[in-house]
Design an enzyme around this catalytic site. Structure first.
Site, PDB file in Angstrom:
ATOM      1  N   THR A   1      58.786  17.487  68.824  1.00 49.33           N
ATOM      2  CA  THR A   1      58.333  16.330  68.054  1.00 49.33           C
ATOM      3  C   THR A   1      57.232  15.557  68.770  1.00 49.33           C
ATOM      4  OG1 THR A   1      59.049  14.141  67.313  1.00 49.33           O
ATOM      5  CG2 THR A   1      60.279  15.070  69.105  1.00 49.33           C
TER       6      THR A   1
ATOM      7  N   TYR B   1      65.685   9.879  70.747  1.00 47.12           N
ATOM      8  CA  TYR B   1      65.368  11.121  70.042  1.00 47.12           C
ATOM      9  C   TYR B   1      64.265  11.883  70.782  1.00 47.12           C
ATOM     10  CZ  TYR B   1      63.321  14.306  66.684  1.00 47.12           C
ATOM     11  OH  TYR B   1      62.804  15.432  66.087  1.00 47.12           O
TER      12      TYR B   1
HETATM   13  N1  UFG Z   1      58.249   2.899  57.601  1.00 45.37           N
HETATM   14  C1  UFG Z   1      58.177   1.703  56.899  1.00 45.37           C
HETATM   15  N2  UFG Z   1      59.130   1.456  55.956  1.00 45.37           N
HETATM   16  C2  UFG Z   1      60.148   2.319  55.684  1.00 45.37           C
HETATM   17  C3  UFG Z   1      60.208   3.532  56.408  1.00 45.37           C
HETATM   18  C4  UFG Z   1      59.240   3.785  57.352  1.00 45.37           C
HETATM   19  O1  UFG Z   1      57.289   0.878  57.115  1.00 45.37           O
HETATM   20  O2  UFG Z   1      60.975   2.017  54.843  1.00 45.37           O
HETATM   21  C5  UFG Z   1      57.205   3.179  58.593  1.00 45.37           C
HETATM   22  C6  UFG Z   1      57.752   3.412  59.987  1.00 45.37           C
HETATM   23  O3  UFG Z   1      57.915   2.203  60.660  1.00 45.37           O
HETATM   24  C7  UFG Z   1      56.666   4.320  60.566  1.00 45.37           C
HETATM   25  C8  UFG Z   1      56.146   5.110  59.359  1.00 45.37           C
HETATM   26  O4  UFG Z   1      56.579   4.379  58.221  1.00 45.37           O
HETATM   27  O5  UFG Z   1      55.631   3.543  61.059  1.00 45.37           O
HETATM   28  C9  UFG Z   1      56.731   6.495  59.268  1.00 45.37           C
HETATM   29  O6  UFG Z   1      58.134   6.396  59.394  1.00 45.37           O
HETATM   30  P1  UFG Z   1      59.102   7.635  59.166  1.00 45.37           P
HETATM   31  O7  UFG Z   1      60.492   7.130  59.365  1.00 45.37           O
HETATM   32  O8  UFG Z   1      58.787   8.313  57.891  1.00 45.37           O
HETATM   33  O9  UFG Z   1      58.703   8.634  60.303  1.00 45.37           O
HETATM   34  P2  UFG Z   1      58.625   8.406  61.886  1.00 45.37           P
HETATM   35  O10 UFG Z   1      57.170   8.368  62.223  1.00 45.37           O
HETATM   36  O11 UFG Z   1      59.442   7.281  62.353  1.00 45.37           O
HETATM   37  O12 UFG Z   1      59.369   9.685  62.411  1.00 45.37           O
HETATM   38  C10 UFG Z   1      58.942  10.996  62.144  1.00 45.37           C
HETATM   39  C11 UFG Z   1      60.136  11.918  62.232  1.00 45.37           C
HETATM   40  C12 UFG Z   1      60.698  11.888  63.611  1.00 45.37           C
HETATM   41  C13 UFG Z   1      59.631  12.153  64.617  1.00 45.37           C
HETATM   42  C14 UFG Z   1      58.445  11.276  64.410  1.00 45.37           C
HETATM   43  C15 UFG Z   1      57.346  11.683  65.321  1.00 45.37           C
HETATM   44  O13 UFG Z   1      61.127  11.520  61.308  1.00 45.37           O
HETATM   45  O14 UFG Z   1      61.698  12.851  63.701  1.00 45.37           O
HETATM   46  O15 UFG Z   1      57.995  11.372  63.084  1.00 45.37           O
HETATM   47  O16 UFG Z   1      56.177  11.091  64.952  1.00 45.37           O
HETATM   48  F1  UFG Z   1      60.092  11.924  65.853  1.00 45.37           F
END
Ligand code: UFG
Length: 323
Positions: free
Chosen positions: A114, A138
């Site tokens: 990741t 994670y």
């Molecule tokens: N976000 C919001 N509102 C929401 C959900 C998410 O603003 O309701 C934002 C988060 O804060 C983040 C972005 O949208 O800035 C993307 O969030 P996600 O939860 O879709 O994805 P992440 O970037 O947190 O995580 C994903 C994978 C992980 C991995 C990561 C690495 O789910 O497993 O990418 O970049 F580690």
């Protein structure tokens, strides 16, 4: 025969389909704690926890040539709440898998890693040689798993590819499988829930980041592009027997606000957008430099953001029709 752990989950099921379409034989190992049996429409299926001793029976039953290891917990927020659970499942249980692979002389391994291994990156776009400083459990659990693989490869008769995914999104274009998490925490499916009327609004986690519009920037990559990279990585292991680590992203960053706007455009639906607190463990910007995998494996992503969201929306509509 390729063993796919977590093949009933989101990225695993798309890769299982792609491998079968490419003529490979597969066996999916999944305990269905996060995955769905209905997603295993191709190859064989064994309901088994990859961290259990029952896994040995799967290796006895099938003639396994290599392992693609998806099974893992993958929510950053959950990992902050329950770090031990993440280290046990993602790291310790992987050691169990590696031990059994050794017993059965299986020498090819692909890890779902990741972008979270980088933490707050030193420069954007991120290249594989940057320091790994994960800022959440994670990312840390995947970081130490990569280290364990390095040591395993040093012992010989074993090679691995670690694929550092950026933000997986989108769905199978035939709509047979797609993204389905319970609870859902990922941005695009949550925004589509708002677009379809299942939620009243979408909350943006922080609008005071050091980015042009203040919201976090991510690199979204279609799940089928990820699946294709696994096939190329497997062929590379067969041909080169060389271990390597690759980033997997589109190389383009989109802010949370831009994703919301694109979802409104694709769906034609409007909904309320709220500003909420920052979510713990979120880096401001993650964008991949995927030059290495393009050069070395000839992989190139095929789908842009619009196609990602269109395919996710089609799947979302289908799931909501079914209920
Ligand atoms: N976000 C919001 N509102 C929401 C959900 C998410 O603003 O309701 C934002 C988060 O804060 C983040 C972005 O949208 O800035 C993307 O969030 P996600 O939860 O879709 O994805 P992440 O970037 O947190 O995580 C994903 C994978 C992980 C991995 C990561 C690495 O789910 O497993 O990418 O970049 F580690």
């Amino acid at each position: 025969m390729i063993l796919i752990t977590g093949g009933a989950g989101y990225i695993g099921s798309h890769t299982n389909k792609a491998l079968n379409n490419a003529g490979y034989e597969t066996v999916v190992v999944d305990n269905l704690s996060k995955g769905y049996e209905s997603f295993v429409k191709w190859g064989n299926f064994e309901n088994c926890d990859f961290g259990s001793q029952d896994l040995r029976k799967v290796f006895e039953k099938y003639d396994i040539d290599g392992v693609i290891h998806f099974a893992a917990f993958s929510s950053v927020a959950e990992s902050v709440e329950m770090p031990q659970m993440y280290f046990k499942n993602n790291y310790r249980n992987t050691l169990n898998l590696l031990k059994i692979m050794r017993e059965f002389n299986v020498d090819k391994f692909i890890l779902s890693s990741t972008a979270a291994v980088y933490g707050n990156p030193e420069k954007i776009p991120i290249t594989e040689d940057q320091d790994l400083k994960p800022i959440n459990p994670y990312g840390h659990s995947k970081f130490i798993t990569e280290k364990a693989l390095e040591r395993e490869a040093e012992k010989g008769d074993f090679s691995y590819v670690s694929l550092r995914y950026f933000n997986a999104a989108g769905a199978d274009f035939d709509c047979e499988i797609g993204e389905l998490h319970d609870p859902e925490t990922h941005l695009i499916p949550l925004v589509l829930d708002a677009a379809i009327g299942k939620r009243d609004s979408i909350s943006i986690f922080g609008d005071d980041y050091d980015t042009p519009d203040g919201t976090c920037i991510r690199d979204y990559i279609h799940v089928n592009d990820l699946a294709d990279a696994h096939i190329k990585a497997y062929e590379y292991l067969c041909e080169e027997k060389e271990s390597n680590v690759f980033n997997l992203g589109n190389g383009e960053g989109y802010s949370v606000l831009e994703i919301i706007d694109e979802c409104k455009k694709v769906t034609g639906n409007d909904f309320e957008v709220k500003i909420d607190e920052r979510r713990e463990g979120d880096p401001a910007i993650l964008i991949a430099d995927s030059t290495k995998i393009k050069d070395k494996l000839g992989w190139t992503p095929k789908y842009n953001l619009e196609q990602i969201i269109e395919s996710a929306w089609k799947w979302h509509e289908k799931m909501n029709l079914i209920g």
